[in-house]
Design a protein around this motif. Sequence first.
Motif, mmCIF file in Angstrom:
data_model
loop_
_atom_site.group_PDB
_atom_site.id
_atom_site.type_symbol
_atom_site.label_atom_id
_atom_site.label_comp_id
_atom_site.label_asym_id
_atom_site.label_seq_id
_atom_site.Cartn_x
_atom_site.Cartn_y
_atom_site.Cartn_z
ATOM 1 N N ASN A 1 0.868 -1.124 -0.055
ATOM 2 C CA ASN A 1 0.081 -0.029 0.150
ATOM 3 C C ASN A 1 0.907 1.232 -0.024
ATOM 4 O O ASN A 1 2.047 1.184 0.036
ATOM 5 N N LEU A 2 0.278 2.268 -0.310
ATOM 6 C CA LEU A 2 0.957 3.678 -0.357
ATOM 7 C C LEU A 2 1.861 3.887 -1.442
ATOM 8 O O LEU A 2 2.888 4.470 -1.287
ATOM 9 N N GLN A 3 1.750 3.002 -2.463
ATOM 10 C CA GLN A 3 2.714 3.052 -3.432
ATOM 11 C C GLN A 3 2.086 3.673 -4.886
ATOM 12 O O GLN A 3 1.005 3.093 -5.406
ATOM 13 N N ARG A 4 2.530 4.712 -5.420
ATOM 14 C CA ARG A 4 2.124 5.407 -6.461
ATOM 15 C C ARG A 4 3.208 4.896 -7.657
ATOM 16 O O ARG A 4 4.113 5.435 -7.614
ATOM 17 N N ALA A 5 2.355 4.619 -8.751
ATOM 18 C CA ALA A 5 3.100 4.235 -9.876
ATOM 19 C C ALA A 5 3.398 5.409 -10.678
ATOM 20 O O ALA A 5 2.711 6.064 -11.075
ATOM 21 N N GLU A 6 4.736 5.417 -11.260
ATOM 22 C CA GLU A 6 5.279 6.711 -12.047
ATOM 23 C C GLU A 6 5.520 5.998 -13.408
ATOM 24 O O GLU A 6 5.600 7.168 -14.369
ATOM 25 N N GLN A 7 6.071 5.243 -13.700
ATOM 26 C CA GLN A 7 6.432 4.840 -15.125
ATOM 27 C C GLN A 7 6.347 3.325 -15.236
ATOM 28 O O GLN A 7 6.655 2.344 -14.331
ATOM 29 N N LEU A 8 5.811 2.927 -16.520
ATOM 30 C CA LEU A 8 5.769 1.511 -16.820
ATOM 31 C C LEU A 8 6.742 1.255 -17.798
ATOM 32 O O LEU A 8 6.753 1.982 -18.923
ATOM 33 N N ILE A 9 7.919 0.170 -17.926
ATOM 34 C CA ILE A 9 8.717 0.049 -18.761
ATOM 35 C C ILE A 9 8.384 -1.440 -19.187
ATOM 36 O O ILE A 9 8.771 -2.486 -18.497
ATOM 37 N N PRO A 10 8.065 -1.275 -20.735
ATOM 38 C CA PRO A 10 7.709 -2.926 -21.505
ATOM 39 C C PRO A 10 9.103 -3.521 -21.087
ATOM 40 O O PRO A 10 10.104 -3.286 -20.977
ATOM 41 N N ALA A 11 8.774 -4.916 -21.465
ATOM 42 C CA ALA A 11 10.002 -6.026 -21.425
ATOM 43 C C ALA A 11 10.460 -5.644 -22.617
ATOM 44 O O ALA A 11 10.086 -5.300 -23.684
ATOM 45 N N GLN A 12 11.901 -5.984 -22.552
ATOM 46 C CA GLN A 12 12.993 -5.715 -23.696
ATOM 47 C C GLN A 12 12.659 -6.797 -24.744
ATOM 48 O O GLN A 12 13.143 -6.667 -25.767
ATOM 49 N N GLU A 13 12.146 -7.829 -24.457
ATOM 50 C CA GLU A 13 11.978 -8.975 -25.263
ATOM 51 C C GLU A 13 10.753 -9.773 -24.847
ATOM 52 O O GLU A 13 10.161 -9.743 -23.897
ATOM 53 N N GLU A 14 10.185 -10.448 -25.791
ATOM 54 C CA GLU A 14 8.859 -11.211 -25.493
ATOM 55 C C GLU A 14 9.295 -12.389 -24.543
ATOM 56 O O GLU A 14 10.331 -13.125 -24.493
ATOM 57 N N GLY A 15 8.447 -12.213 -23.432
ATOM 58 C CA GLY A 15 8.405 -13.069 -22.326
ATOM 59 C C GLY A 15 9.340 -12.531 -21.150
ATOM 60 O O GLY A 15 9.671 -13.216 -20.131
ATOM 61 N N GLY A 16 10.089 -11.201 -21.501
ATOM 62 C CA GLY A 16 10.956 -10.843 -20.486
ATOM 63 C C GLY A 16 9.923 -10.047 -19.421
ATOM 64 O O GLY A 16 8.936 -10.054 -19.353
ATOM 65 N N LEU A 17 10.896 -9.515 -18.498
ATOM 66 C CA LEU A 17 10.247 -8.639 -17.110
ATOM 67 C C LEU A 17 9.660 -7.367 -17.650
ATOM 68 O O LEU A 17 10.491 -6.758 -18.306
ATOM 69 N N ILE A 18 8.576 -7.042 -16.953
ATOM 70 C CA ILE A 18 8.085 -5.726 -17.076
ATOM 71 C C ILE A 18 8.321 -4.808 -15.846
ATOM 72 O O ILE A 18 8.586 -5.503 -14.645
ATOM 73 N N GLU A 19 8.789 -3.609 -15.945
ATOM 74 C CA GLU A 19 9.114 -2.874 -14.606
ATOM 75 C C GLU A 19 8.106 -2.047 -14.318
ATOM 76 O O GLU A 19 7.731 -1.161 -15.284
ATOM 77 N N VAL A 20 7.710 -1.589 -13.031
ATOM 78 C CA VAL A 20 6.894 -0.463 -12.763
ATOM 79 C C VAL A 20 7.678 0.278 -11.812
ATOM 80 O O VAL A 20 8.206 -0.274 -10.754
ATOM 81 N N ARG A 21 8.166 1.462 -12.176
ATOM 82 C CA ARG A 21 8.919 2.435 -11.150
ATOM 83 C C ARG A 21 7.727 3.152 -10.358
ATOM 84 O O ARG A 21 6.835 3.691 -10.970
ATOM 85 N N LEU A 22 8.053 3.071 -9.255
ATOM 86 C CA LEU A 22 7.230 3.774 -8.143
ATOM 87 C C LEU A 22 7.778 5.250 -7.662
ATOM 88 O O LEU A 22 9.020 5.700 -7.769
#
Length: 527
Positions: A285-306
């Motif tokens: 809780n108390l976490q505001r998302a500021e940026q979504l970074i798509p995966a660099q390749e298919e099946g890779g990890l997606i990043e959410v910066r707070l």
Amino acid sequence: MLDHDLKEQLRAYLERVTHPIELVASLDDSAASQELLALLRDIESLSPQVSLRTNGTEPRKPSFAIHRTGTDVGVRFAGIPLGHEFTSLVLALLQVGGHPPKVAAEVIEQVRNLEGEYVFETFMSLSCHSCPDTVQALNLMSVLNPNIKHIAIDGALFQDEVNERQVMAVPTVLLNGLPFDQGRMTIEQIAARLDSNATQRDAERLNAKAPFEVLVVGGGPAGAAAAIYSARKGIRTGVAAERFGGQVLDTMAIENFISVSYTEGPKLAASLEQHVREYDVDLMNLQRAEQLIPAQEEGGLIEVRLAGGASLKAKTVIVSTGARWRNMNVPGEQEYRNKGVTYCPHCDGPLFKGKRVAVIGGGNSGVEAAIDLAGIVDHVTLLEFDSKLRADEVLQRKLRSLSNVTVIVSAQTTEVLGDGGKVTGLAYTDRHNGESQRVALEGVFVQIGLLPNTDWLKGTLKLSPRGEIEVDARGETSVPGVFAAGDATTTPYKQIVIAMGEGAKAALSAFDYLIRLPVAEVEEAAA
């Protein structure tokens, strides 16, 4: 004062008190003081652990303190805490009486370790459904830490002080006599504000988390449903929410949630959180998302910066960040926000008792607000941009029956007027003839719809011209592995029941996406 059933319920609660408590009343000859005295006598009669004396010296009358006998542990109320604040009273009695609170151990320790002297004053109203969370949080903090003092003040009962201190929205919190914040707050939020090292510690903790298989961003009905459906699949699920419950927390009466004839937003939000916590879900809780970074390749990890500097990674992300009240975007609106401009008639209406107010918006929300306010204020002026009201006819009939309501259609609001400290009027243009008009008043209630919380996604996901996330029938967005649900999307009809269904669907779609990835990719991402 209290009816038989309520007394019996309170008697059962007071059996949990482990330390003697004393009620200390400060009274005068007013009817309100007699009403408070009757309430306190009822409480005293229900437990041998409770005593009452009436020689308090608090300048606000009627008021009372709840003290743990022989200590300086206690909380204070100025007014008669019934209505939505009755729960705050019960919790204060229990917590001062030694009953352990249902708060995470690390939060309790954080509050106990706060250094400095803190004197909080919270102006609330008994009809405000947002106020109890703030009152209860500060009451508990004053029980946990002797350096923290708190008094909850019923603004409707102390109108002179409200006017003198220019309180025009509830809850309004003052710290050591200066403005601290306004709106619903949790103990975690307040403690984080006071603890200068909390943000850094929180970021370090979040950065250390292993990647999720499903990360839900947003904690409203859509996010809660998505989390539950994901967790039931046995996959690693996390929820990052700015405030769990979302816009539901700001909703009063809910009468169209199928199978539940009536509930209120805070109650539903608490039930949603309780249900989510029954599963193996990492709720942040108390976490505001500021940026979504798509995966660099298919099946890779997606990043959410707070916002706090941390980032979370996941194989799939479900965005359910909901919507917020739409602003008029006219001069004076932001300047006088919470100084006469407000968005919650249930919360702030009592502060405008006997005054003149405007409601902006002729849909169901606007007309309902005007009807509610008409029973409190001196006069309501409802302004609608369109040439006719858009509310249901049954609501319009009720509105027309009220003698202290004026309806103005084809009115384009152009400015909120004020004297530098508070609202004094409203300017609008008559769209029939182009003439400018002014209305003298003290409050403006804005009820013109919602805006999706998607600013942080611009340039990443495909958005509609209205800023909504474009989704297909499966809840898929324009980015592989990213799904979306609820009021932030292009799905029509912004309703709780629809958001829940869309959240469940997005979770099922995310699971389907995961099981179709090559096994090697799944194992590598989870490593």
